[in-house]
Each structure stands twice: as C-alpha cells, then as structure tokens.
Design an enzyme around this catalytic site. Structure first.
Site, short mmCIF file in Angstrom:
data_model
loop_
_atom_site.label_atom_id
_atom_site.label_comp_id
_atom_site.label_asym_id
_atom_site.label_seq_id
_atom_site.Cartn_x
_atom_site.Cartn_y
_atom_site.Cartn_z
N PHE A 11 1.29 -1.32 -0.10
CA PHE A 11 -0.08 0.11 -0.34
C PHE A 11 0.55 1.09 0.13
CE2 PHE A 11 -2.72 3.39 2.41
CZ PHE A 11 -3.69 3.26 1.45
N LYS A 55 3.32 9.06 8.88
CA LYS A 55 2.30 8.94 9.69
C LYS A 55 3.32 9.61 11.14
CE LYS A 55 -0.22 5.84 7.64
NZ LYS A 55 -0.50 5.10 6.74
N ASP A 75 9.27 2.27 1.79
CA ASP A 75 8.20 3.04 2.12
C ASP A 75 7.84 2.75 3.33
OD1 ASP A 75 5.39 3.75 2.46
OD2 ASP A 75 4.28 3.41 0.90
C1 PLP Z 1 -0.59 5.28 5.02
C2 PLP Z 1 0.10 4.80 4.24
C3 PLP Z 1 0.61 5.20 3.08
C4 PLP Z 1 -0.04 6.83 2.09
O1 PLP Z 1 -0.16 7.53 3.16
P1 PLP Z 1 -1.14 8.58 3.56
O2 PLP Z 1 -1.27 9.86 4.73
O3 PLP Z 1 -2.73 8.50 3.70
O4 PLP Z 1 -1.68 9.21 2.06
C5 PLP Z 1 1.28 5.21 1.88
N1 PLP Z 1 2.31 4.27 2.03
C6 PLP Z 1 1.98 3.38 3.60
C7 PLP Z 1 2.78 1.78 3.73
C8 PLP Z 1 1.14 3.89 4.92
O5 PLP Z 1 0.91 3.24 5.50
#
Ligand code: PLP
Length: 393
Positions: free
Chosen positions: A135, A249, A220
């Site tokens: 994701f 986050k 990521d």
């Molecule tokens: C939550 C998440 C995203 C996206 O972050 P947003 O702030 O919602 O755009 C991207 N990569 C990972 C691994 C995530 O957990």
C-alpha cells in the site's frame, strides 16, 4: 444532541467505512466519544499518533509556533524546517530531505526522484518494481504503485511505470528487472496489506540486487517509521540502508506532515523540479520537531520493542486458549491477529462496546497499532477486553 453521524452521511463523500463512534477528545492512549464514553485507542489515527493524543511535548510546540509564525512559502527560509531536517539527518543514514503533507505525496515524491535518477544515470529508466499486497497511498500514481487490484479497478486506465511482484521473494524482483527499471519500492513490513513480515534476509538480498543493477531502493516507511517496529526506522531492524525513504504517519504527532529523505547520490532534483505550498511549513515542522525529539530522547522505539514483545506474548496466550486464532504476527507495536473465520466485524464491534478501538484489517484479521507510549497495564486491559469478547463470538 446533534447527530453528527447522520450529518456526515448527508454531507461527506461516502468513501470511509466508518465505525459508529464520534470521537471528540483524546489524552494519552485514550479517546472519548460525544457521549462521554472512553476507549483505549489501538488504532491511533492509523499508526500516526505515536506519542498518543495531545502529548504535552508537541502540544506546547504547536501552540507556540501557531502564535509565532504559522505558514510562509518555500520562497523563503524558515527555522523549524531546517531544525527538523537536521534532527532527521542526525538520526538516520540520509543526507537530504524534502517535506510534504501526506504519505502518498512522500511515496510519489520518492518515485519522481527515482525517475529523475533513472533519466540521469540509467538511460532513462523509469519503471518502479513494487510488491503485491503493498500500500503506497491514494494519488493516481500511487494507486498504480499499490500492488492490489481492487485499488486499480475503479480508476483504469492507471498510470504506467509500475510492476507488481510477490513480496518476500527476491527472485521475483530479479525476474521483473529490465533496462527500464529505475527502482524497487517496498514496505519493510506490509501494513495495510496484512502486517506481512518478510523473512530476515529479504531486504538485504533486494539491497544487493539493487547495488548490482544500479537500481535505487526506496523504503516506504510511512507506517513503520518513528519507532513503530521497535527501531526508529524499519530499515534498522533489517540491517539495510535504502537510498530513499518515505515517511509520514508518525512524523508529526498527528499534524499533517510527511517527508522523503535520500542519500546524496540519489538527491538529484534540480531547482524547480519539485515543490509544495504547505510542505515543511513552520507550524507542521515545529510540531514534528518536538515530536521527533521526544521520541529520540526518551528512547520510545526501545519502549515499543519491549512492550511489543510483551503484547505479542499476551496475544500468544490468547492463541493457546482460542483455537480459532491461527496467527499472531508483527514487530514492535504493529501487530495483527488472524482468525480461521471471518469474525473481524463482530470482534471489532464488540470491542467498541467494551471500550477498545481496533482496526478491522481483513475479514479474518484485526490490527493493533496503539500509541507507542502504551504501558504494560494498558496492554493487559486491551488483552482482557479482547479475551472477554473472543469468549463470546
Ligand atoms: C498510510 C500509508 C500511505 C499513505 O499515506 P497517506 O498519508 O494516507 O497518503 C503510504 N504508504 C504506507 C505504507 C502507508 O501505510
């Protein structure tokens, strides 16, 4: 009493699968709804509230900065931005940073940077290999990067330049590499995709492959950064250094801020090639600086590692009591419990009744991503509620 949920249904685009709780207040690991009921929060703003709610360490910084200078453009220098950049570089393997506002912007910016690198150093290569069940966010390009078909289907045709391969399989990365490949982008542990933990050697093998082929490795760490896995960054857990990392986050203590960091060799943007209006503004950076400083100085990642081990032990205890629990997995305080049947919705609803907020990850899997400051006593409370609920379902 105002029915906020009815008003939401009337006015908001109906995209979020919301649970029937309207939150109005938070303190530490606890939140309160509009009827005054309290909950232990094991969702933590989707793993963003690493110091819990309204932690004094960053609230003070937030208020002070709001009263001093909230926002200026990146046409000028500003102090909190430089301070945040410095503390991130001093505590990571990277050399330069770019600040933006959301995880998707951080991953997409990372991919833009990798494409620039490909243009300059790999004969125009532009393709990025990502993993199935990954994701990476919700922009159109990051929807394509995300290796889950259900995110692609509603928006086809999706942007080109991404190849999805199986996670935890270095041969799949090798097989997908062509002269068009510029980078590999992976989560150290897949969050939204199921709290999928790779084998210990996987990231190291991918790192070696990237070195051999002159590909960039992007991690990521939007979800795994800032102590979530029991180390400040997830790459430290696996003993690899990526060329680029995407963070969001846990960076801001709940304020919207994100970043991508790169090694000097990958920091190839020229003036004007990327930018942001709100990215790195004084308010967000001052808050994030206080948040990050507290996390580092108070060894919050180490606390998350120890408490996470305790938490896993308690969940394993439930597993030996309830045979329908088939797996307990994760690292630090990114944990999941899987069942042999689709009881997630029921379990999550019953836990809400009992004052515990959980994330329904899959029909048969629940996810725990509590604030990292959670104590043993609070973990006992969480497990106690879960035990009571599981005895009933
Ligand atoms: C939550 C998440 C995203 C996206 O972050 P947003 O702030 O919602 O755009 C991207 N990569 C990972 C691994 C995530 O957990």
């Amino acid at each position: 009493m105002t029915d906020w949920q009815a008003l939401e249904k009337k006015y908001y685009m109906q995209v979020a699968k919301r649970l029937p709780v309207t939150l109005v207040k938070g303190q530490g690991v606890r939140v309160w709804d509009d009827k005054g009921k309290s909950y232990i929060d094991c969702v933590a703003g989707w793993a963003a509230d690493n110091l819990g709610h309204c932690h004094p360490a960053f609230v003070a910084a937030l208020i002070e900065q709001a009263q001093t200078l909230t926002h200026v453009s990146n046409q000028f220098y500003s102090v909190p931005q430089v301070k945040l950049a410095q503390i991130l570089m001093d505590n990571s393997c990277f050399d330069r940073v770019f600040f933006c506002n959301s995880g998707a912007e951080a991953t997409e910016g990372s991919v833009k940077l990798a494409r620039r690198y490909g243009k300059l150093h790999r004969n125009g290569a532009y393709e990025v290999i990502t993993a199935n069940n990954s994701f990476h966010g919700r922009t159109l390009a990051m929807t394509a990067a995300t290796g889950q078909k259900r995110f692609h289907d509603p928006y086809e045709p999706i942007p080109v330049g991404f190849v999805n391969v199986d996670f935890n399989n270095v041969e799949a990365v090798m097989a997908a590499t062509t002269e068009k490949t510029c980078a590999v982008m992976l989560e150290p542990i897949q969050g939204e995709g199921g709290v999928n933990v790779p084998s210990d050697g996987y990231l190291k093998q991918v790192r070696q492959w990237c070195d051999r082929k002159n590909l960039l490795l992007i991690l990521d760490e939007v979800q795994t950064g800032f102590g979530r896995l029991g180390t400040l960054f997830g790459y430290q857990l696996y003993g690899v250094e990526p060329d680029i990392i995407a963070l969001a986050k846990g960076l801001g203590g709940g304020v919207a801020i994100a970043a991508f960091l790169a090694k000097e060799k990958a920091s190839v943007f020229a003036p004007g090639e990327h930018g942001s209006t709100f990215g790195g503004n004084p308010l967000a950076c001052a808050t994030a600086y206080a948040n990050v400083k507290f996390i580092i100085e108070n060894k919050i990642p180490e606390h998350a590692r120890k408490i996470g081990e305790y938490f896993v032990g308690r969940l394993q205890g439930l597993r030996s009591r309830f045979s329908f629990i088939t797996d307990v997995r994760g690292r630090g305080l990114l944990l999941a419990v899987e069942f042999d049947r689709d009881i997630t919705d029921k379990v999550v609803a019953e836990c809400i009744e009992e004052g515990l907020l959980l994330n329904p990850l899959k029909p048969n899997t629940i996810r725990f991503m509590s604030p990292l400051i959670i104590t043993k006593k609070e973990v006992d409370e969480v497990v106690g509620i879960l035990e009571k609920v599981l005895a009933k379902v």
